[in-house]
Design an enzyme around this catalytic site. Sequence first.
Site, PDB file in Angstrom:
ATOM      1  N   HIS A 311       0.825  -1.208   0.000  1.00  7.71           N
ATOM      2  CA  HIS A 311       0.000   0.000   0.000  1.00  7.71           C
ATOM      3  C   HIS A 311       0.861   1.261   0.000  1.00  7.71           C
ATOM      4  CE1 HIS A 311      -2.378   3.192   1.975  1.00  7.71           C
ATOM      5  NE2 HIS A 311      -3.377   2.685   1.282  1.00  7.71           N
ATOM      6  N   GLU A 608      -4.894 -11.795 -12.952  1.00  5.96           N
ATOM      7  CA  GLU A 608      -4.065 -11.610 -11.747  1.00  5.96           C
ATOM      8  C   GLU A 608      -3.758 -12.900 -11.025  1.00  5.96           C
ATOM      9  OE1 GLU A 608      -5.143  -7.765  -9.481  1.00  5.96           O
ATOM     10  OE2 GLU A 608      -7.033  -8.605 -10.175  1.00  5.96           O
ATOM     11  N   ASP A 632      -0.348  -8.854  -8.346  1.00 11.30           N
ATOM     12  CA  ASP A 632      -0.913 -10.076  -7.781  1.00 11.30           C
ATOM     13  C   ASP A 632      -0.416 -11.304  -8.530  1.00 11.30           C
ATOM     14  OD1 ASP A 632      -2.519  -9.566  -5.490  1.00 11.30           O
ATOM     15  OD2 ASP A 632      -3.851  -8.405  -6.773  1.00 11.30           O
ATOM     16  N   CYS A 694      -1.368  -3.363 -15.898  1.00 13.29           N
ATOM     17  CA  CYS A 694      -1.551  -2.244 -14.972  1.00 13.29           C
ATOM     18  C   CYS A 694      -0.879  -2.479 -13.627  1.00 13.29           C
ATOM     19  CB  CYS A 694      -3.028  -1.921 -14.797  1.00 13.29           C
ATOM     20  SG  CYS A 694      -3.960  -3.281 -14.095  1.00 13.29           S
TER      21      CYS A 694
HETATM   22  C1  PEP Z   1      -2.161  -5.896  -9.652  1.00 12.62           C
HETATM   23  O1  PEP Z   1      -2.413  -6.827  -8.907  1.00 12.62           O
HETATM   24  O2  PEP Z   1      -1.184  -5.883 -10.421  1.00 12.62           O
HETATM   25  C2  PEP Z   1      -3.022  -4.706  -9.668  1.00 12.62           C
HETATM   26  C3  PEP Z   1      -2.831  -3.742 -10.540  1.00 12.62           C
HETATM   27  O3  PEP Z   1      -3.984  -4.619  -8.680  1.00 12.62           O
HETATM   28  P1  PEP Z   1      -3.644  -4.170  -7.168  1.00 12.62           P
HETATM   29  O4  PEP Z   1      -2.237  -3.731  -7.128  1.00 12.62           O
HETATM   30  O5  PEP Z   1      -4.606  -3.103  -6.825  1.00 12.62           O
HETATM   31  O6  PEP Z   1      -3.894  -5.456  -6.410  1.00 12.62           O
HETATM   32 MG    MG Z   2      -4.407  -6.849  -7.951  1.00 17.01          MG
END
Ligand code: PEP
Ligand code: MG
Length: 748
Positions: A311, A608, A632, A694
């Site tokens: 985070h 993911e 993920d 992403c």
């Molecule tokens: C990811 O898992 O790469 C993603 C973009 O989602 P988050 O980082 O919010 O889990």
């Molecule tokens: Mg994710």
Amino acid sequence: GDVVLGVDRLKFETLLERQKALHGARLDTDLGASALRELVRQYKALVLKETGKPFPEAPLQQLRMAIDAVFNSWYGQRAVEYRKIYGIPHTWGTAANVQAMVFGNTGDRSGTGVAFTRDPATGERRFYAEYLLNAQGEDVVAGIRTPHPIAKLKQQMPKVYRELERIYKKLERHFRDMQDIEFTIQDGTLYLLQTRTGKRTARAAIRIAVDMVREGLITKQEALLRVDPSQIDQLLHPMIDPKAKAQVIAKGLGSTGAAVGKVVFSPERAEEWSRRGEKVILVRHETSPEDVGGMHASEGILTATGGLTSHAAVVARGMGKCSVVGCGEIRIREQEGFFSVGDLVVREGNPIALNGNTGEVILGAVHLIKPEPDADFLTFLRWADTARTLGVRANADTPADAAQAVKFGAEGIGLCRTEHMFFGEGRIPHVRAMILARDEGARRKALEQLLPMQREDFLKIFQVMNGRPVTIRLLDPPLHEFLPKYHEVLQDLTRLRLTRGDPDAIRELETLFQRISELHEFNPMLGHRGCRLGITFPEIYEMQVQAIFEAACACKRQGKRVLPEVMIPLTGTRQELADLRALSVRTAEEVMRRERVRVRYLIGTMIEVPRAALVADQLAEESAFFSFGTNDLTQMTFGYSRDDAGKFLPRYVEKGILPGDPFASIDAEGVGQLVQMAKERGRKVRPDLKLGVCGEHGGDPRSIAFFHQVGLNYVSCSPYSIPVARLAAAQARLKEVKSQKSGVKSQE
Ligand code: PEP
Ligand code: MG
């Protein structure tokens, strides 16, 4: 003695200093012949003592040993480390160049100097050189005597100066790049010792590349390949002045520029101090959505735990702020108002600095250099846009982020994390109410509060993006990020009970505690999040889709174009996706019918979890696009927790078990295979399947090259990484074209 025979140079230095003191000499050159003779005798005695052998006297033997030393240096620790950092293969080996010795210290008609053919700091086209008369080798850089600017040589030795000028111009034209030159003048004759491509700051790199294109020296393509994309970061964020003396006290995983400020331990304190004009660094074990206001008020964030996709790191990167996370050496004692590293104590209010490039935590304030992107920078990035085929979008969760992203050249939003939209002031209580709700009725009530806020945000984002695609991810809140901490509630409750506190407050806490206990998960990252939440509480996703389409209709009614892409997170099976897709289509169509407005939209999914990649053909039947959530995907492919990997990953990298942190740069041979496989299986079913990434890898140049190679349509990264991504994507394409061309040639 030092380089060839391995005798510590300090021992030679000590003898020299003693000899100088004895004769009252300030400079080395003040020593007379007899003193030097005595020094040579002492040096030889030192070598005999240290190596057990007399100093080698035969010139050819000396030469042979010197050459051996050059080759052996390839295996020196520093060289090995350097190659590791810059990805230079250990198998290359090195070369030795033998040339006649010349002397710059034979008197005042002799001298030595170093020169750059352009200013290495600013890139300005001017001869940037320094020299010393009656000096040799290291003297110019050793800092004992202050060298003269080259303009003085023009007066002292005009003929030599003119020759030097002629040579440096010729060298630059020949190598078609800025050169770093070393020269010696022996009794009025100029000798060039070496020339090589000069190191330069990011600012200089761009200026030189752009100027050289204008001078007709290089092509735009060459210019684009000359600048290291990771250097671009220097132009967007402050960095630590390389001349600053830094006392490094700890090291973690760094991102984004550098920061200096006073230590605070709570987000409230950060906001309070920053309001009164103080610059602060927020120091936490880890961060959670409640800290976002405080993070925003801080210059940088330091956490004891977490990895590069935790985070703290993700949110700080999105804000363009420096962070050092997973810094396990620091012990935080928030209550007592200090943190410690070993015996060292750093109190609230003490200044520290963070270096996002190295992950270093520095005691005290150091000088930061502020960046200034200029017209050359914009020109350069425009060239990159014409060269690349890979799209660049932004991960942006708020209208402000979206505006920043457009400014940096984003072609759309590749990830709007809707849970991040709830970080805003006054929103977390409603999110908590939604999560803590015991039944659908209570949940719907909380959702009603959230609906207008979401609609408002979406509308503003659509307006800013003005018809560019906006991928909105339905809620994916790892519950532990949003709930009050289990142990903290338990502590509060125990304290209240022991002190016989207010019965109502106790009852309220008891209810909260019971609900948190019910929701408590052993592995929240593998738990009740993403589409699993949408399946069990469909009303949450219904509310979000309703908000998206009400906003989209409103935008269109205002005469603006809009292109929403609804994205379903953490999918692993076809049925999950089919159900949530049906829910989304139904809700969207309902809204558009009611509003009497039609907008074009797409529904797709994130890839993911490894299973999603394996059954990508099935998912493609339900999905217009895939966006790889490589954070993920990396977590689940390796089985390394995103939030805890900081505890062991650095050791893995140090020991060479992994070439680098796979959360920072994609593991092409493992995780990358899943990306490749999902692409192939997905496109087989749906040839026009749109593919993007992403995860945090979308802003990493090495990963971008990989995604280009795989054939994705776009990468999505934090707004501040967009310029880096634009250049990295251009370079990936240019290198591909180059290798295709050379392939054709070799076939011919
Ligand atoms: C990811 O898992 O790469 C993603 C973009 O989602 P988050 O980082 O919010 O889990
Ligand atoms: Mg994710």
